[in-house]
Write a protein that holds these residues in place. Structure first.
Motif, PDB file in Angstrom:
ATOM      1  N   PRO A   1      68.413  67.028  31.406  1.00 33.42           N
ATOM      2  CA  PRO A   1      67.876  67.809  32.530  1.00 33.42           C
ATOM      3  C   PRO A   1      66.800  67.050  33.316  1.00 33.42           C
ATOM      4  O   PRO A   1      66.742  67.158  34.543  1.00 33.42           O
ATOM      5  CB  PRO A   1      67.295  69.056  31.863  1.00 33.42           C
ATOM      6  N   ALA A   2      65.977  66.274  32.642  1.00 37.60           N
ATOM      7  CA  ALA A   2      64.957  65.486  33.348  1.00 37.60           C
ATOM      8  C   ALA A   2      65.605  64.381  34.181  1.00 37.60           C
ATOM      9  O   ALA A   2      65.150  64.087  35.287  1.00 37.60           O
ATOM     10  CB  ALA A   2      63.949  64.899  32.359  1.00 37.60           C
ATOM     11  N   LEU A   3      66.679  63.780  33.672  1.00 39.23           N
ATOM     12  CA  LEU A   3      67.401  62.780  34.451  1.00 39.23           C
ATOM     13  C   LEU A   3      68.031  63.441  35.677  1.00 39.23           C
ATOM     14  O   LEU A   3      67.983  62.882  36.779  1.00 39.23           O
ATOM     15  CB  LEU A   3      68.453  62.081  33.590  1.00 39.23           C
ATOM     16  N   LEU A   4      68.592  64.628  35.518  1.00 39.71           N
ATOM     17  CA  LEU A   4      69.134  65.359  36.654  1.00 39.71           C
ATOM     18  C   LEU A   4      68.041  65.628  37.691  1.00 39.71           C
ATOM     19  O   LEU A   4      68.260  65.457  38.891  1.00 39.71           O
ATOM     20  CB  LEU A   4      69.776  66.673  36.201  1.00 39.71           C
ATOM     21  N   ASP A   5      66.851  66.019  37.242  1.00 43.58           N
ATOM     22  CA  ASP A   5      65.720  66.218  38.163  1.00 43.58           C
ATOM     23  C   ASP A   5      65.430  64.938  38.940  1.00 43.58           C
ATOM     24  O   ASP A   5      65.197  64.974  40.150  1.00 43.58           O
ATOM     25  CB  ASP A   5      64.454  66.631  37.400  1.00 43.58           C
ATOM     26  N   ALA A   6      65.433  63.809  38.238  1.00 40.43           N
ATOM     27  CA  ALA A   6      65.155  62.522  38.888  1.00 40.43           C
ATOM     28  C   ALA A   6      66.232  62.194  39.917  1.00 40.43           C
ATOM     29  O   ALA A   6      65.927  61.726  41.021  1.00 40.43           O
ATOM     30  CB  ALA A   6      65.052  61.411  37.835  1.00 40.43           C
ATOM     31  N   LEU A   7      67.496  62.446  39.578  1.00 36.80           N
ATOM     32  CA  LEU A   7      68.593  62.190  40.514  1.00 36.80           C
ATOM     33  C   LEU A   7      68.454  63.064  41.759  1.00 36.80           C
ATOM     34  O   LEU A   7      68.629  62.591  42.885  1.00 36.80           O
ATOM     35  CB  LEU A   7      69.947  62.440  39.840  1.00 36.80           C
ATOM     36  N   GLN A   8      68.115  64.324  41.557  1.00 39.40           N
ATOM     37  CA  GLN A   8      67.959  65.223  42.707  1.00 39.40           C
ATOM     38  C   GLN A   8      66.745  64.849  43.555  1.00 39.40           C
ATOM     39  O   GLN A   8      66.780  65.002  44.776  1.00 39.40           O
ATOM     40  CB  GLN A   8      67.892  66.668  42.235  1.00 39.40           C
ATOM     41  N   ALA A   9      65.700  64.322  42.945  1.00 36.09           N
ATOM     42  CA  ALA A   9      64.539  63.854  43.715  1.00 36.09           C
ATOM     43  C   ALA A   9      64.923  62.658  44.584  1.00 36.09           C
ATOM     44  O   ALA A   9      64.485  62.556  45.738  1.00 36.09           O
ATOM     45  CB  ALA A   9      63.393  63.500  42.772  1.00 36.09           C
ATOM     46  N   THR A  42      74.235  62.568  52.896  1.00 39.82           N
ATOM     47  CA  THR A  42      73.544  61.288  53.014  1.00 39.82           C
ATOM     48  C   THR A  42      73.505  60.584  51.667  1.00 39.82           C
ATOM     49  O   THR A  42      73.457  59.358  51.620  1.00 39.82           O
ATOM     50  CB  THR A  42      72.103  61.475  53.517  1.00 39.82           C
ATOM     51  N   LEU A  43      73.520  61.363  50.577  1.00 35.99           N
ATOM     52  CA  LEU A  43      73.514  60.786  49.235  1.00 35.99           C
ATOM     53  C   LEU A  43      73.886  61.864  48.232  1.00 35.99           C
ATOM     54  O   LEU A  43      73.410  62.997  48.316  1.00 35.99           O
ATOM     55  CB  LEU A  43      72.128  60.220  48.885  1.00 35.99           C
ATOM     56  N   ASP A  44      74.729  61.490  47.288  1.00 35.56           N
ATOM     57  CA  ASP A  44      75.125  62.386  46.205  1.00 35.56           C
ATOM     58  C   ASP A  44      75.049  61.586  44.916  1.00 35.56           C
ATOM     59  O   ASP A  44      75.651  60.508  44.815  1.00 35.56           O
ATOM     60  CB  ASP A  44      76.550  62.890  46.441  1.00 35.56           C
ATOM     61  N   LEU A  45      74.294  62.081  43.956  1.00 36.89           N
ATOM     62  CA  LEU A  45      74.173  61.443  42.645  1.00 36.89           C
ATOM     63  C   LEU A  45      74.604  62.452  41.594  1.00 36.89           C
ATOM     64  O   LEU A  45      74.025  63.533  41.501  1.00 36.89           O
ATOM     65  CB  LEU A  45      72.728  61.005  42.383  1.00 36.89           C
ATOM     66  N   ASP A  46      75.625  62.113  40.822  1.00 37.91           N
ATOM     67  CA  ASP A  46      76.137  63.000  39.778  1.00 37.91           C
ATOM     68  C   ASP A  46      75.992  62.350  38.419  1.00 37.91           C
ATOM     69  O   ASP A  46      76.398  61.190  38.233  1.00 37.91           O
ATOM     70  CB  ASP A  46      77.621  63.306  40.002  1.00 37.91           C
ATOM     71  N   LEU A  47      75.446  63.093  37.474  1.00 42.51           N
ATOM     72  CA  LEU A  47      75.367  62.629  36.099  1.00 42.51           C
ATOM     73  C   LEU A  47      76.744  62.821  35.469  1.00 42.51           C
ATOM     74  O   LEU A  47      77.217  63.947  35.311  1.00 42.51           O
ATOM     75  CB  LEU A  47      74.293  63.412  35.338  1.00 42.51           C
ATOM     76  N   ALA A  62      76.675  63.225  24.513  1.00 48.43           N
ATOM     77  CA  ALA A  62      76.323  64.636  24.639  1.00 48.43           C
ATOM     78  C   ALA A  62      77.393  65.439  25.362  1.00 48.43           C
ATOM     79  O   ALA A  62      78.058  64.945  26.275  1.00 48.43           O
ATOM     80  CB  ALA A  62      74.994  64.784  25.383  1.00 48.43           C
ATOM     81  N   ARG A  63      77.521  66.658  24.934  1.00 46.24           N
ATOM     82  CA  ARG A  63      78.333  67.669  25.607  1.00 46.24           C
ATOM     83  C   ARG A  63      77.355  68.770  26.004  1.00 46.24           C
ATOM     84  O   ARG A  63      76.739  69.388  25.152  1.00 46.24           O
ATOM     85  CB  ARG A  63      79.398  68.233  24.678  1.00 46.24           C
ATOM     86  N   ILE A  64      77.233  68.969  27.295  1.00 39.96           N
ATOM     87  CA  ILE A  64      76.273  69.946  27.820  1.00 39.96           C
ATOM     88  C   ILE A  64      77.033  70.896  28.727  1.00 39.96           C
ATOM     89  O   ILE A  64      77.792  70.468  29.602  1.00 39.96           O
ATOM     90  CB  ILE A  64      75.152  69.249  28.623  1.00 39.96           C
ATOM     91  N   ASP A  65      76.841  72.183  28.512  1.00 42.15           N
ATOM     92  CA  ASP A  65      77.466  73.188  29.354  1.00 42.15           C
ATOM     93  C   ASP A  65      76.436  74.279  29.618  1.00 42.15           C
ATOM     94  O   ASP A  65      76.319  75.235  28.866  1.00 42.15           O
ATOM     95  CB  ASP A  65      78.712  73.761  28.686  1.00 42.15           C
ATOM     96  N   SER A  66      75.673  74.082  30.683  1.00 43.82           N
ATOM     97  CA  SER A  66      74.654  75.051  31.057  1.00 43.82           C
ATOM     98  C   SER A  66      74.894  75.456  32.506  1.00 43.82           C
ATOM     99  O   SER A  66      75.678  74.800  33.210  1.00 43.82           O
ATOM    100  CB  SER A  66      73.256  74.434  30.896  1.00 43.82           C
ATOM    101  N   PRO A  67      74.236  76.499  32.968  1.00 46.11           N
ATOM    102  CA  PRO A  67      74.430  76.899  34.371  1.00 46.11           C
ATOM    103  C   PRO A  67      74.058  75.781  35.359  1.00 46.11           C
ATOM    104  O   PRO A  67      74.592  75.714  36.455  1.00 46.11           O
ATOM    105  CB  PRO A  67      73.494  78.101  34.534  1.00 46.11           C
ATOM    106  N   ARG A  68      73.183  74.882  34.951  1.00 45.19           N
ATOM    107  CA  ARG A  68      72.692  73.842  35.851  1.00 45.19           C
ATOM    108  C   ARG A  68      73.375  72.491  35.680  1.00 45.19           C
ATOM    109  O   ARG A  68      73.408  71.686  36.600  1.00 45.19           O
ATOM    110  CB  ARG A  68      71.191  73.674  35.599  1.00 45.19           C
TER     111      ARG A  68
END
Length: 160
Positions: free
Chosen positions: A76-84, A101-106, A112-118
């Motif tokens: 989740p912190a890496l996702l925050d960094a990508l969105q920043a 203009t830019l799209d960054l996808d984890l 890891a297997r992650i399945d959350s709303p975010r």
């Protein structure tokens, strides 16, 4: 939210980069620099840049790449960094699959297997997209099967 590095073991993660507005190739180069400058993230390698037609989207062709990073950030912190980084590039989200203009996808975060709303990891549509699989195979061949590449062979993708 600003991502902070923590004292934890490094995890290998893969990030897809894409843009089709403005100076897309430069946006990806700038994003790679920003990614490598993010505390707790080390840029290991990046694929070449590729040009692809929009998938389930409109607008000009996309420029795409995939980067391998080593990170001490949680997913989740890496996702925050990508969105920043996206926000810093002027990313707007007026509607799903809008030109950008830019799209960054984890794509992957270790095993890891992650399945959350975010956040869903592995990325739920990565196996359906040549613009992800081809550059991912370039830098991490063992992660992409011949069958996966064959399944997206009808999608046009070219090295820039």
């Amino acid at each position: 939210m600003k991502a902070l590095a923590v004292d934890r073991a490094e995890v290998t993660a893969f990030v897809a980069l894409g843009a089709n507005l403005g100076h897309a190739a430069q946006a990806l180069r700038d994003a790679l620099t920003a990614l490598g400058d993010t505390p707790g993230v080390r840029l290991v390698q990046a694929s070449r840049l590729y040009r692809t037609a929009p998938v389930q989207s409109t607008g000009p062709d996309y420029v795409n790449a995939v980067a391998e990073v080593s990170t001490t950030l949680t997913a989740p912190a890496l996702l925050d960094a990508l969105q920043a980084i996206e926000d810093g590039a002027g990313r707007q989200r007026p509607y799903r699959n809008a030109p950008r203009t830019l799209d960054l996808d984890l794509l992957l975060y270790g095993s890891a297997r992650i399945d959350s709303p975010r956040l869903t990891v592995p990325h739920p549509r990565m196996a359906q997209r040549a613009f992800v699989l081809v550059p991912l195979a370039e830098i991490a061949r063992a992660l992409v099967s011949a069958g996966q590449l064959a399944a997206v062979a009808d999608q046009t993708i070219e090295k820039i």
